[in-house]
Motif scaffolding. Structure first.
Motif, mmCIF file in Angstrom:
data_model
loop_
_atom_site.group_PDB
_atom_site.id
_atom_site.type_symbol
_atom_site.label_atom_id
_atom_site.label_comp_id
_atom_site.label_asym_id
_atom_site.label_seq_id
_atom_site.Cartn_x
_atom_site.Cartn_y
_atom_site.Cartn_z
ATOM 1 N N THR A 56 0.833 -1.249 -0.140
ATOM 2 C CA THR A 56 -0.231 -0.161 0.157
ATOM 3 C C THR A 56 0.832 1.279 -0.140
ATOM 4 O O THR A 56 1.952 1.190 -0.035
ATOM 5 C CB THR A 56 -0.846 -0.110 1.368
ATOM 6 O OG1 THR A 56 -0.133 0.240 2.428
ATOM 7 C CG2 THR A 56 -1.669 -1.109 1.360
ATOM 8 N N ASP A 128 4.072 -9.982 7.805
ATOM 9 C CA ASP A 128 2.918 -9.367 8.301
ATOM 10 C C ASP A 128 1.917 -10.563 8.249
ATOM 11 O O ASP A 128 1.365 -10.888 7.224
ATOM 12 C CB ASP A 128 2.228 -8.310 7.401
ATOM 13 C CG ASP A 128 1.026 -7.750 7.968
ATOM 14 O OD1 ASP A 128 0.195 -8.426 8.538
ATOM 15 O OD2 ASP A 128 0.504 -6.762 7.463
ATOM 16 N N GLU A 153 4.531 -7.649 11.964
ATOM 17 C CA GLU A 153 3.631 -6.499 12.091
ATOM 18 C C GLU A 153 2.126 -6.838 13.002
ATOM 19 O O GLU A 153 1.822 -5.800 13.430
ATOM 20 C CB GLU A 153 3.264 -6.020 10.636
ATOM 21 C CG GLU A 153 2.005 -5.142 10.532
ATOM 22 C CD GLU A 153 2.671 -3.622 10.775
ATOM 23 O OE1 GLU A 153 3.628 -3.418 11.185
ATOM 24 O OE2 GLU A 153 1.531 -2.671 10.552
ATOM 25 N N LYS A 183 1.718 0.640 18.340
ATOM 26 C CA LYS A 183 1.068 0.000 17.124
ATOM 27 C C LYS A 183 -0.267 -0.447 17.707
ATOM 28 O O LYS A 183 -1.327 0.321 17.181
ATOM 29 C CB LYS A 183 1.961 -1.181 16.861
ATOM 30 C CG LYS A 183 1.874 -1.700 15.641
ATOM 31 C CD LYS A 183 0.597 -2.307 15.355
ATOM 32 C CE LYS A 183 0.391 -3.053 13.858
ATOM 33 N NZ LYS A 183 -0.947 -3.709 14.092
ATOM 34 N N ASP A 187 -3.175 1.805 15.334
ATOM 35 C CA ASP A 187 -3.212 0.868 14.239
ATOM 36 C C ASP A 187 -4.287 0.157 14.353
ATOM 37 O O ASP A 187 -5.485 0.283 13.593
ATOM 38 C CB ASP A 187 -2.134 0.171 13.787
ATOM 39 C CG ASP A 187 -2.024 -0.331 12.317
ATOM 40 O OD1 ASP A 187 -3.242 -0.608 11.969
ATOM 41 O OD2 ASP A 187 -0.807 -0.857 11.896
ATOM 42 N N HIS A 298 -7.546 -11.657 10.727
ATOM 43 C CA HIS A 298 -6.447 -11.931 9.787
ATOM 44 C C HIS A 298 -6.689 -12.657 8.687
ATOM 45 O O HIS A 298 -6.849 -12.147 7.574
ATOM 46 C CB HIS A 298 -5.356 -12.797 10.723
ATOM 47 C CG HIS A 298 -5.513 -13.927 11.395
ATOM 48 N ND1 HIS A 298 -5.112 -15.188 11.081
ATOM 49 C CD2 HIS A 298 -6.900 -14.364 11.920
ATOM 50 C CE1 HIS A 298 -5.745 -16.124 11.665
ATOM 51 N NE2 HIS A 298 -6.657 -15.712 12.389
HETATM 52 N N1 SAH Z 1 -1.338 -11.120 6.260
HETATM 53 C C1 SAH Z 1 -2.647 -11.084 7.102
HETATM 54 C C2 SAH Z 1 -2.427 -10.290 8.207
HETATM 55 C C3 SAH Z 1 -3.441 -9.504 8.770
HETATM 56 S S1 SAH Z 1 -3.153 -7.821 8.048
HETATM 57 C C4 SAH Z 1 -3.512 -11.004 6.161
HETATM 58 O O1 SAH Z 1 -3.551 -10.099 5.174
HETATM 59 O O2 SAH Z 1 -4.572 -11.766 6.337
HETATM 60 C C5 SAH Z 1 -3.482 -6.826 9.434
HETATM 61 C C6 SAH Z 1 -2.240 -5.852 9.749
HETATM 62 O O3 SAH Z 1 -2.181 -5.066 8.343
HETATM 63 C C7 SAH Z 1 -2.059 -5.054 10.671
HETATM 64 O O4 SAH Z 1 -1.378 -5.208 11.735
HETATM 65 C C8 SAH Z 1 -1.951 -3.407 10.184
HETATM 66 O O5 SAH Z 1 -0.567 -2.884 10.771
HETATM 67 C C9 SAH Z 1 -1.617 -3.941 8.650
HETATM 68 N N2 SAH Z 1 -2.172 -2.680 7.971
HETATM 69 C C10 SAH Z 1 -3.393 -2.148 7.972
HETATM 70 N N3 SAH Z 1 -3.414 -1.327 7.049
HETATM 71 C C11 SAH Z 1 -2.243 -1.133 6.339
HETATM 72 C C12 SAH Z 1 -1.984 -0.580 5.145
HETATM 73 N N4 SAH Z 1 -2.665 0.497 4.731
HETATM 74 N N5 SAH Z 1 -0.854 -0.629 4.805
HETATM 75 C C13 SAH Z 1 0.012 -1.729 5.244
HETATM 76 N N6 SAH Z 1 -0.178 -2.470 6.059
HETATM 77 C C14 SAH Z 1 -1.584 -2.272 6.820
#
Ligand code: SAH
Length: 421
Positions: A56, A128, A153, A183, A187, A298
């Motif tokens: 992103t 993540d 993350e 965090k 977040d 998640h």
């Molecule tokens: N990989 C798994 C993990 C959960 S995602 C999945 O995608 O199903 C949740 C994480 O995404 C959070 O901890 C948050 O920090 C992150 N996140 C949320 N918005 C985001 C953004 N705009 N850009 C990058 N990371 C982000």
């Protein structure tokens, strides 16, 4: 200029991506400050990073900060739906960063990208959800001797890593970035809260006021979603398995009940538990015609999509990112973003202003690991408290807020046990 290694959708989207990355940067003053320092000090020269994160605008700015510090980098997606193809294009074209990500890629492609991202033979990793670390420990074990440490993350990733550490499977130290106050208190709560509502709006354009809005799970993400839904005028119901969290929800004025009861009355259901099979056949069959479901937890296992796919009489995509399933009882129930992380699948995820802190933690933890990783045994570690506090101070300052400092008298009082009533 030769482009770095990549597998992306369309490089011609770069100009649009660059504009959006710069817009996010304007809302990430703490990370920008760190980037400026890293650019001068170049602590990451000679260090290779592999990152598996949502691709992103905000992640792009983390990558820029690491690169400014001299790192060699490769990035892949941590979720097939959250990838922003214009951002990918700009990272490759304008910032010279190697990226392997395409929105909507299938499972094989997703893992092919993780493997391509690992081909750099990283010294440190960013994950993540723990899929990259898992791949390293299962199919790319030849790379393990190079890896000194990494940062995770999200809540789910930390849970998976702790399990790996308990089983003695984890081969290097990992920092639980998710667990810092700067965090998860921001977040997870404000970011997931707001962006989940944003996703519901974009996908369904539903009015929230007056709806029965069911939130499964009252962790930091669930609290955020519940607060935002209440603010929009919904009648919010919480389902929980933890008695303390359920009590907290009740005393905050939410209704609390088992999912089997909530299923009968809910208009909109959001799962944010981090566990599996929260909404399944037994609930679908109780739901009202037109009920809407989405997952902000998640992985895509909180809502039993497989059952819906196999057993619905009919299914069709009725709006952007929204599928309708007609059940044997005649009722139609709706699912947003295929049951995947809705805030990133149907909106843009947490806004830059909160990811500013999450990614400041990532950058500073990675820098800290340069010196400290060799001293740490394999396991899951916290970000040093001083880094967390420093980020909160910088964020406060960037928002123009000032706070008090302890007087010597107050400090002395707090440090002694001799003062009584
Ligand atoms: N990989 C798994 C993990 C959960 S995602 C999945 O995608 O199903 C949740 C994480 O995404 C959070 O901890 C948050 O920090 C992150 N996140 C949320 N918005 C985001 C953004 N705009 N850009 C990058 N990371 C982000």
């Amino acid at each position: 200029m030769a482009l770095p290694a990549h597998d992306i959708a369309d490089v011609s989207l770069a100009a649009e991506g660059k504009k959006r990355i710069e817009w996010a940067d304007r809302n990430m003053p703490v990370l920008a400050q760190i980037r400026e320092r890293l650019e001068k000090e170049k602590p990451f020269v000679g260090v290779r990073f592999s990152a598996c994160m949502h691709v992103t605008t905000e992640t792009a700015n983390l990558m820029r900060a690491l690169k400014a510090g001299g790192a060699e980098l490769s990035l892949c997606a941590s979720n097939p739906l959250s990838t922003q193809d214009d951002v990918v294009a700009s990272l490759v074209h304008d910032f010279g960063i190697s990226v392997f990500a395409k929105k909507g890629i299938d499972r094989d492609g997703y893992y092919r990208h993780i493997n391509a991202c690992l081909d750099i033979a990283p010294h440190q990793v960013f994950d993540d959800g723990c899929d990259l670390v898992n791949t390293l420990h299962t199919t790319r074990t030849e790379l393990l001797p190079n890896v000194t440490a990494g940062c995770e993350e999200t809540t789910t990733g930390v849970i998976r890593l702790s399990q790996m550490a308990k089983d003695g499977a984890l081969k290097f130290p990992m920092i639980a970035v998710n667990d810092t106050d700067t965090k998860h208190m921001f977040d997870n709560r404000y970011g997931t809260g707001q962006s989940t509502m944003d996703a519901i709006f974009r996908a369904t354009n539903q009015l929230i006021a007056g709806k029965v809005f069911v939130v499964a799970g009252f962790g930091y993400c669930g609290k955020g979603v519940a607060d935002r839904a209440r603010g929009l005028g919904a009648d919010v119901v919480i389902t929980e398995v933890d008695p303390t969290k359920a009590l907290d929800a009740l005393m905050q004025g939410f209704r609390v009940m088992p999912m089997k009861e909530a299923a009968k009355i809910g208009d909109i259901f959001i799962t944010v538990t981090g566990n599996r099979t929260i909404l399944s056949k037994e609930h679908f069959e109780l739901m009202k015609d037109g009920a809407i479901m989405a997952n902000a937890g998640h992985f895509n296992i909180e809502i039993d999509v497989e059952w819906l796919e196999a057993n619905a009489k009919k299914s069709s995509r009725i709006r952007h990112a929204t599928d309708e399933y007609q059940l044997a009882n005649g009722n139609r129930i709706l699912l947003i973003a295929e049951g995947r992380l809705v805030n990133l699948g149907a909106a843009e995820g947490s806004p830059a202003a909160v990811l500013d802190m999450s990614f400041a933690n990532q950058a500073l933890a990675a820098e800290w690991l340069l010196k400290e990783a060799a001293k740490l045994a394999p396991g899951v570690y916290e970000v040093p408290r001083a880094i967390d506090k420093e980020i909160a101070s910088l964020k406060l300052k960037s928002m123009g807020a000032k706070i008090d400092t302890l007087t010597p008298l107050q400090e002395d009082y707090l440090n002694s046990w001799e003062h009584g009533s």
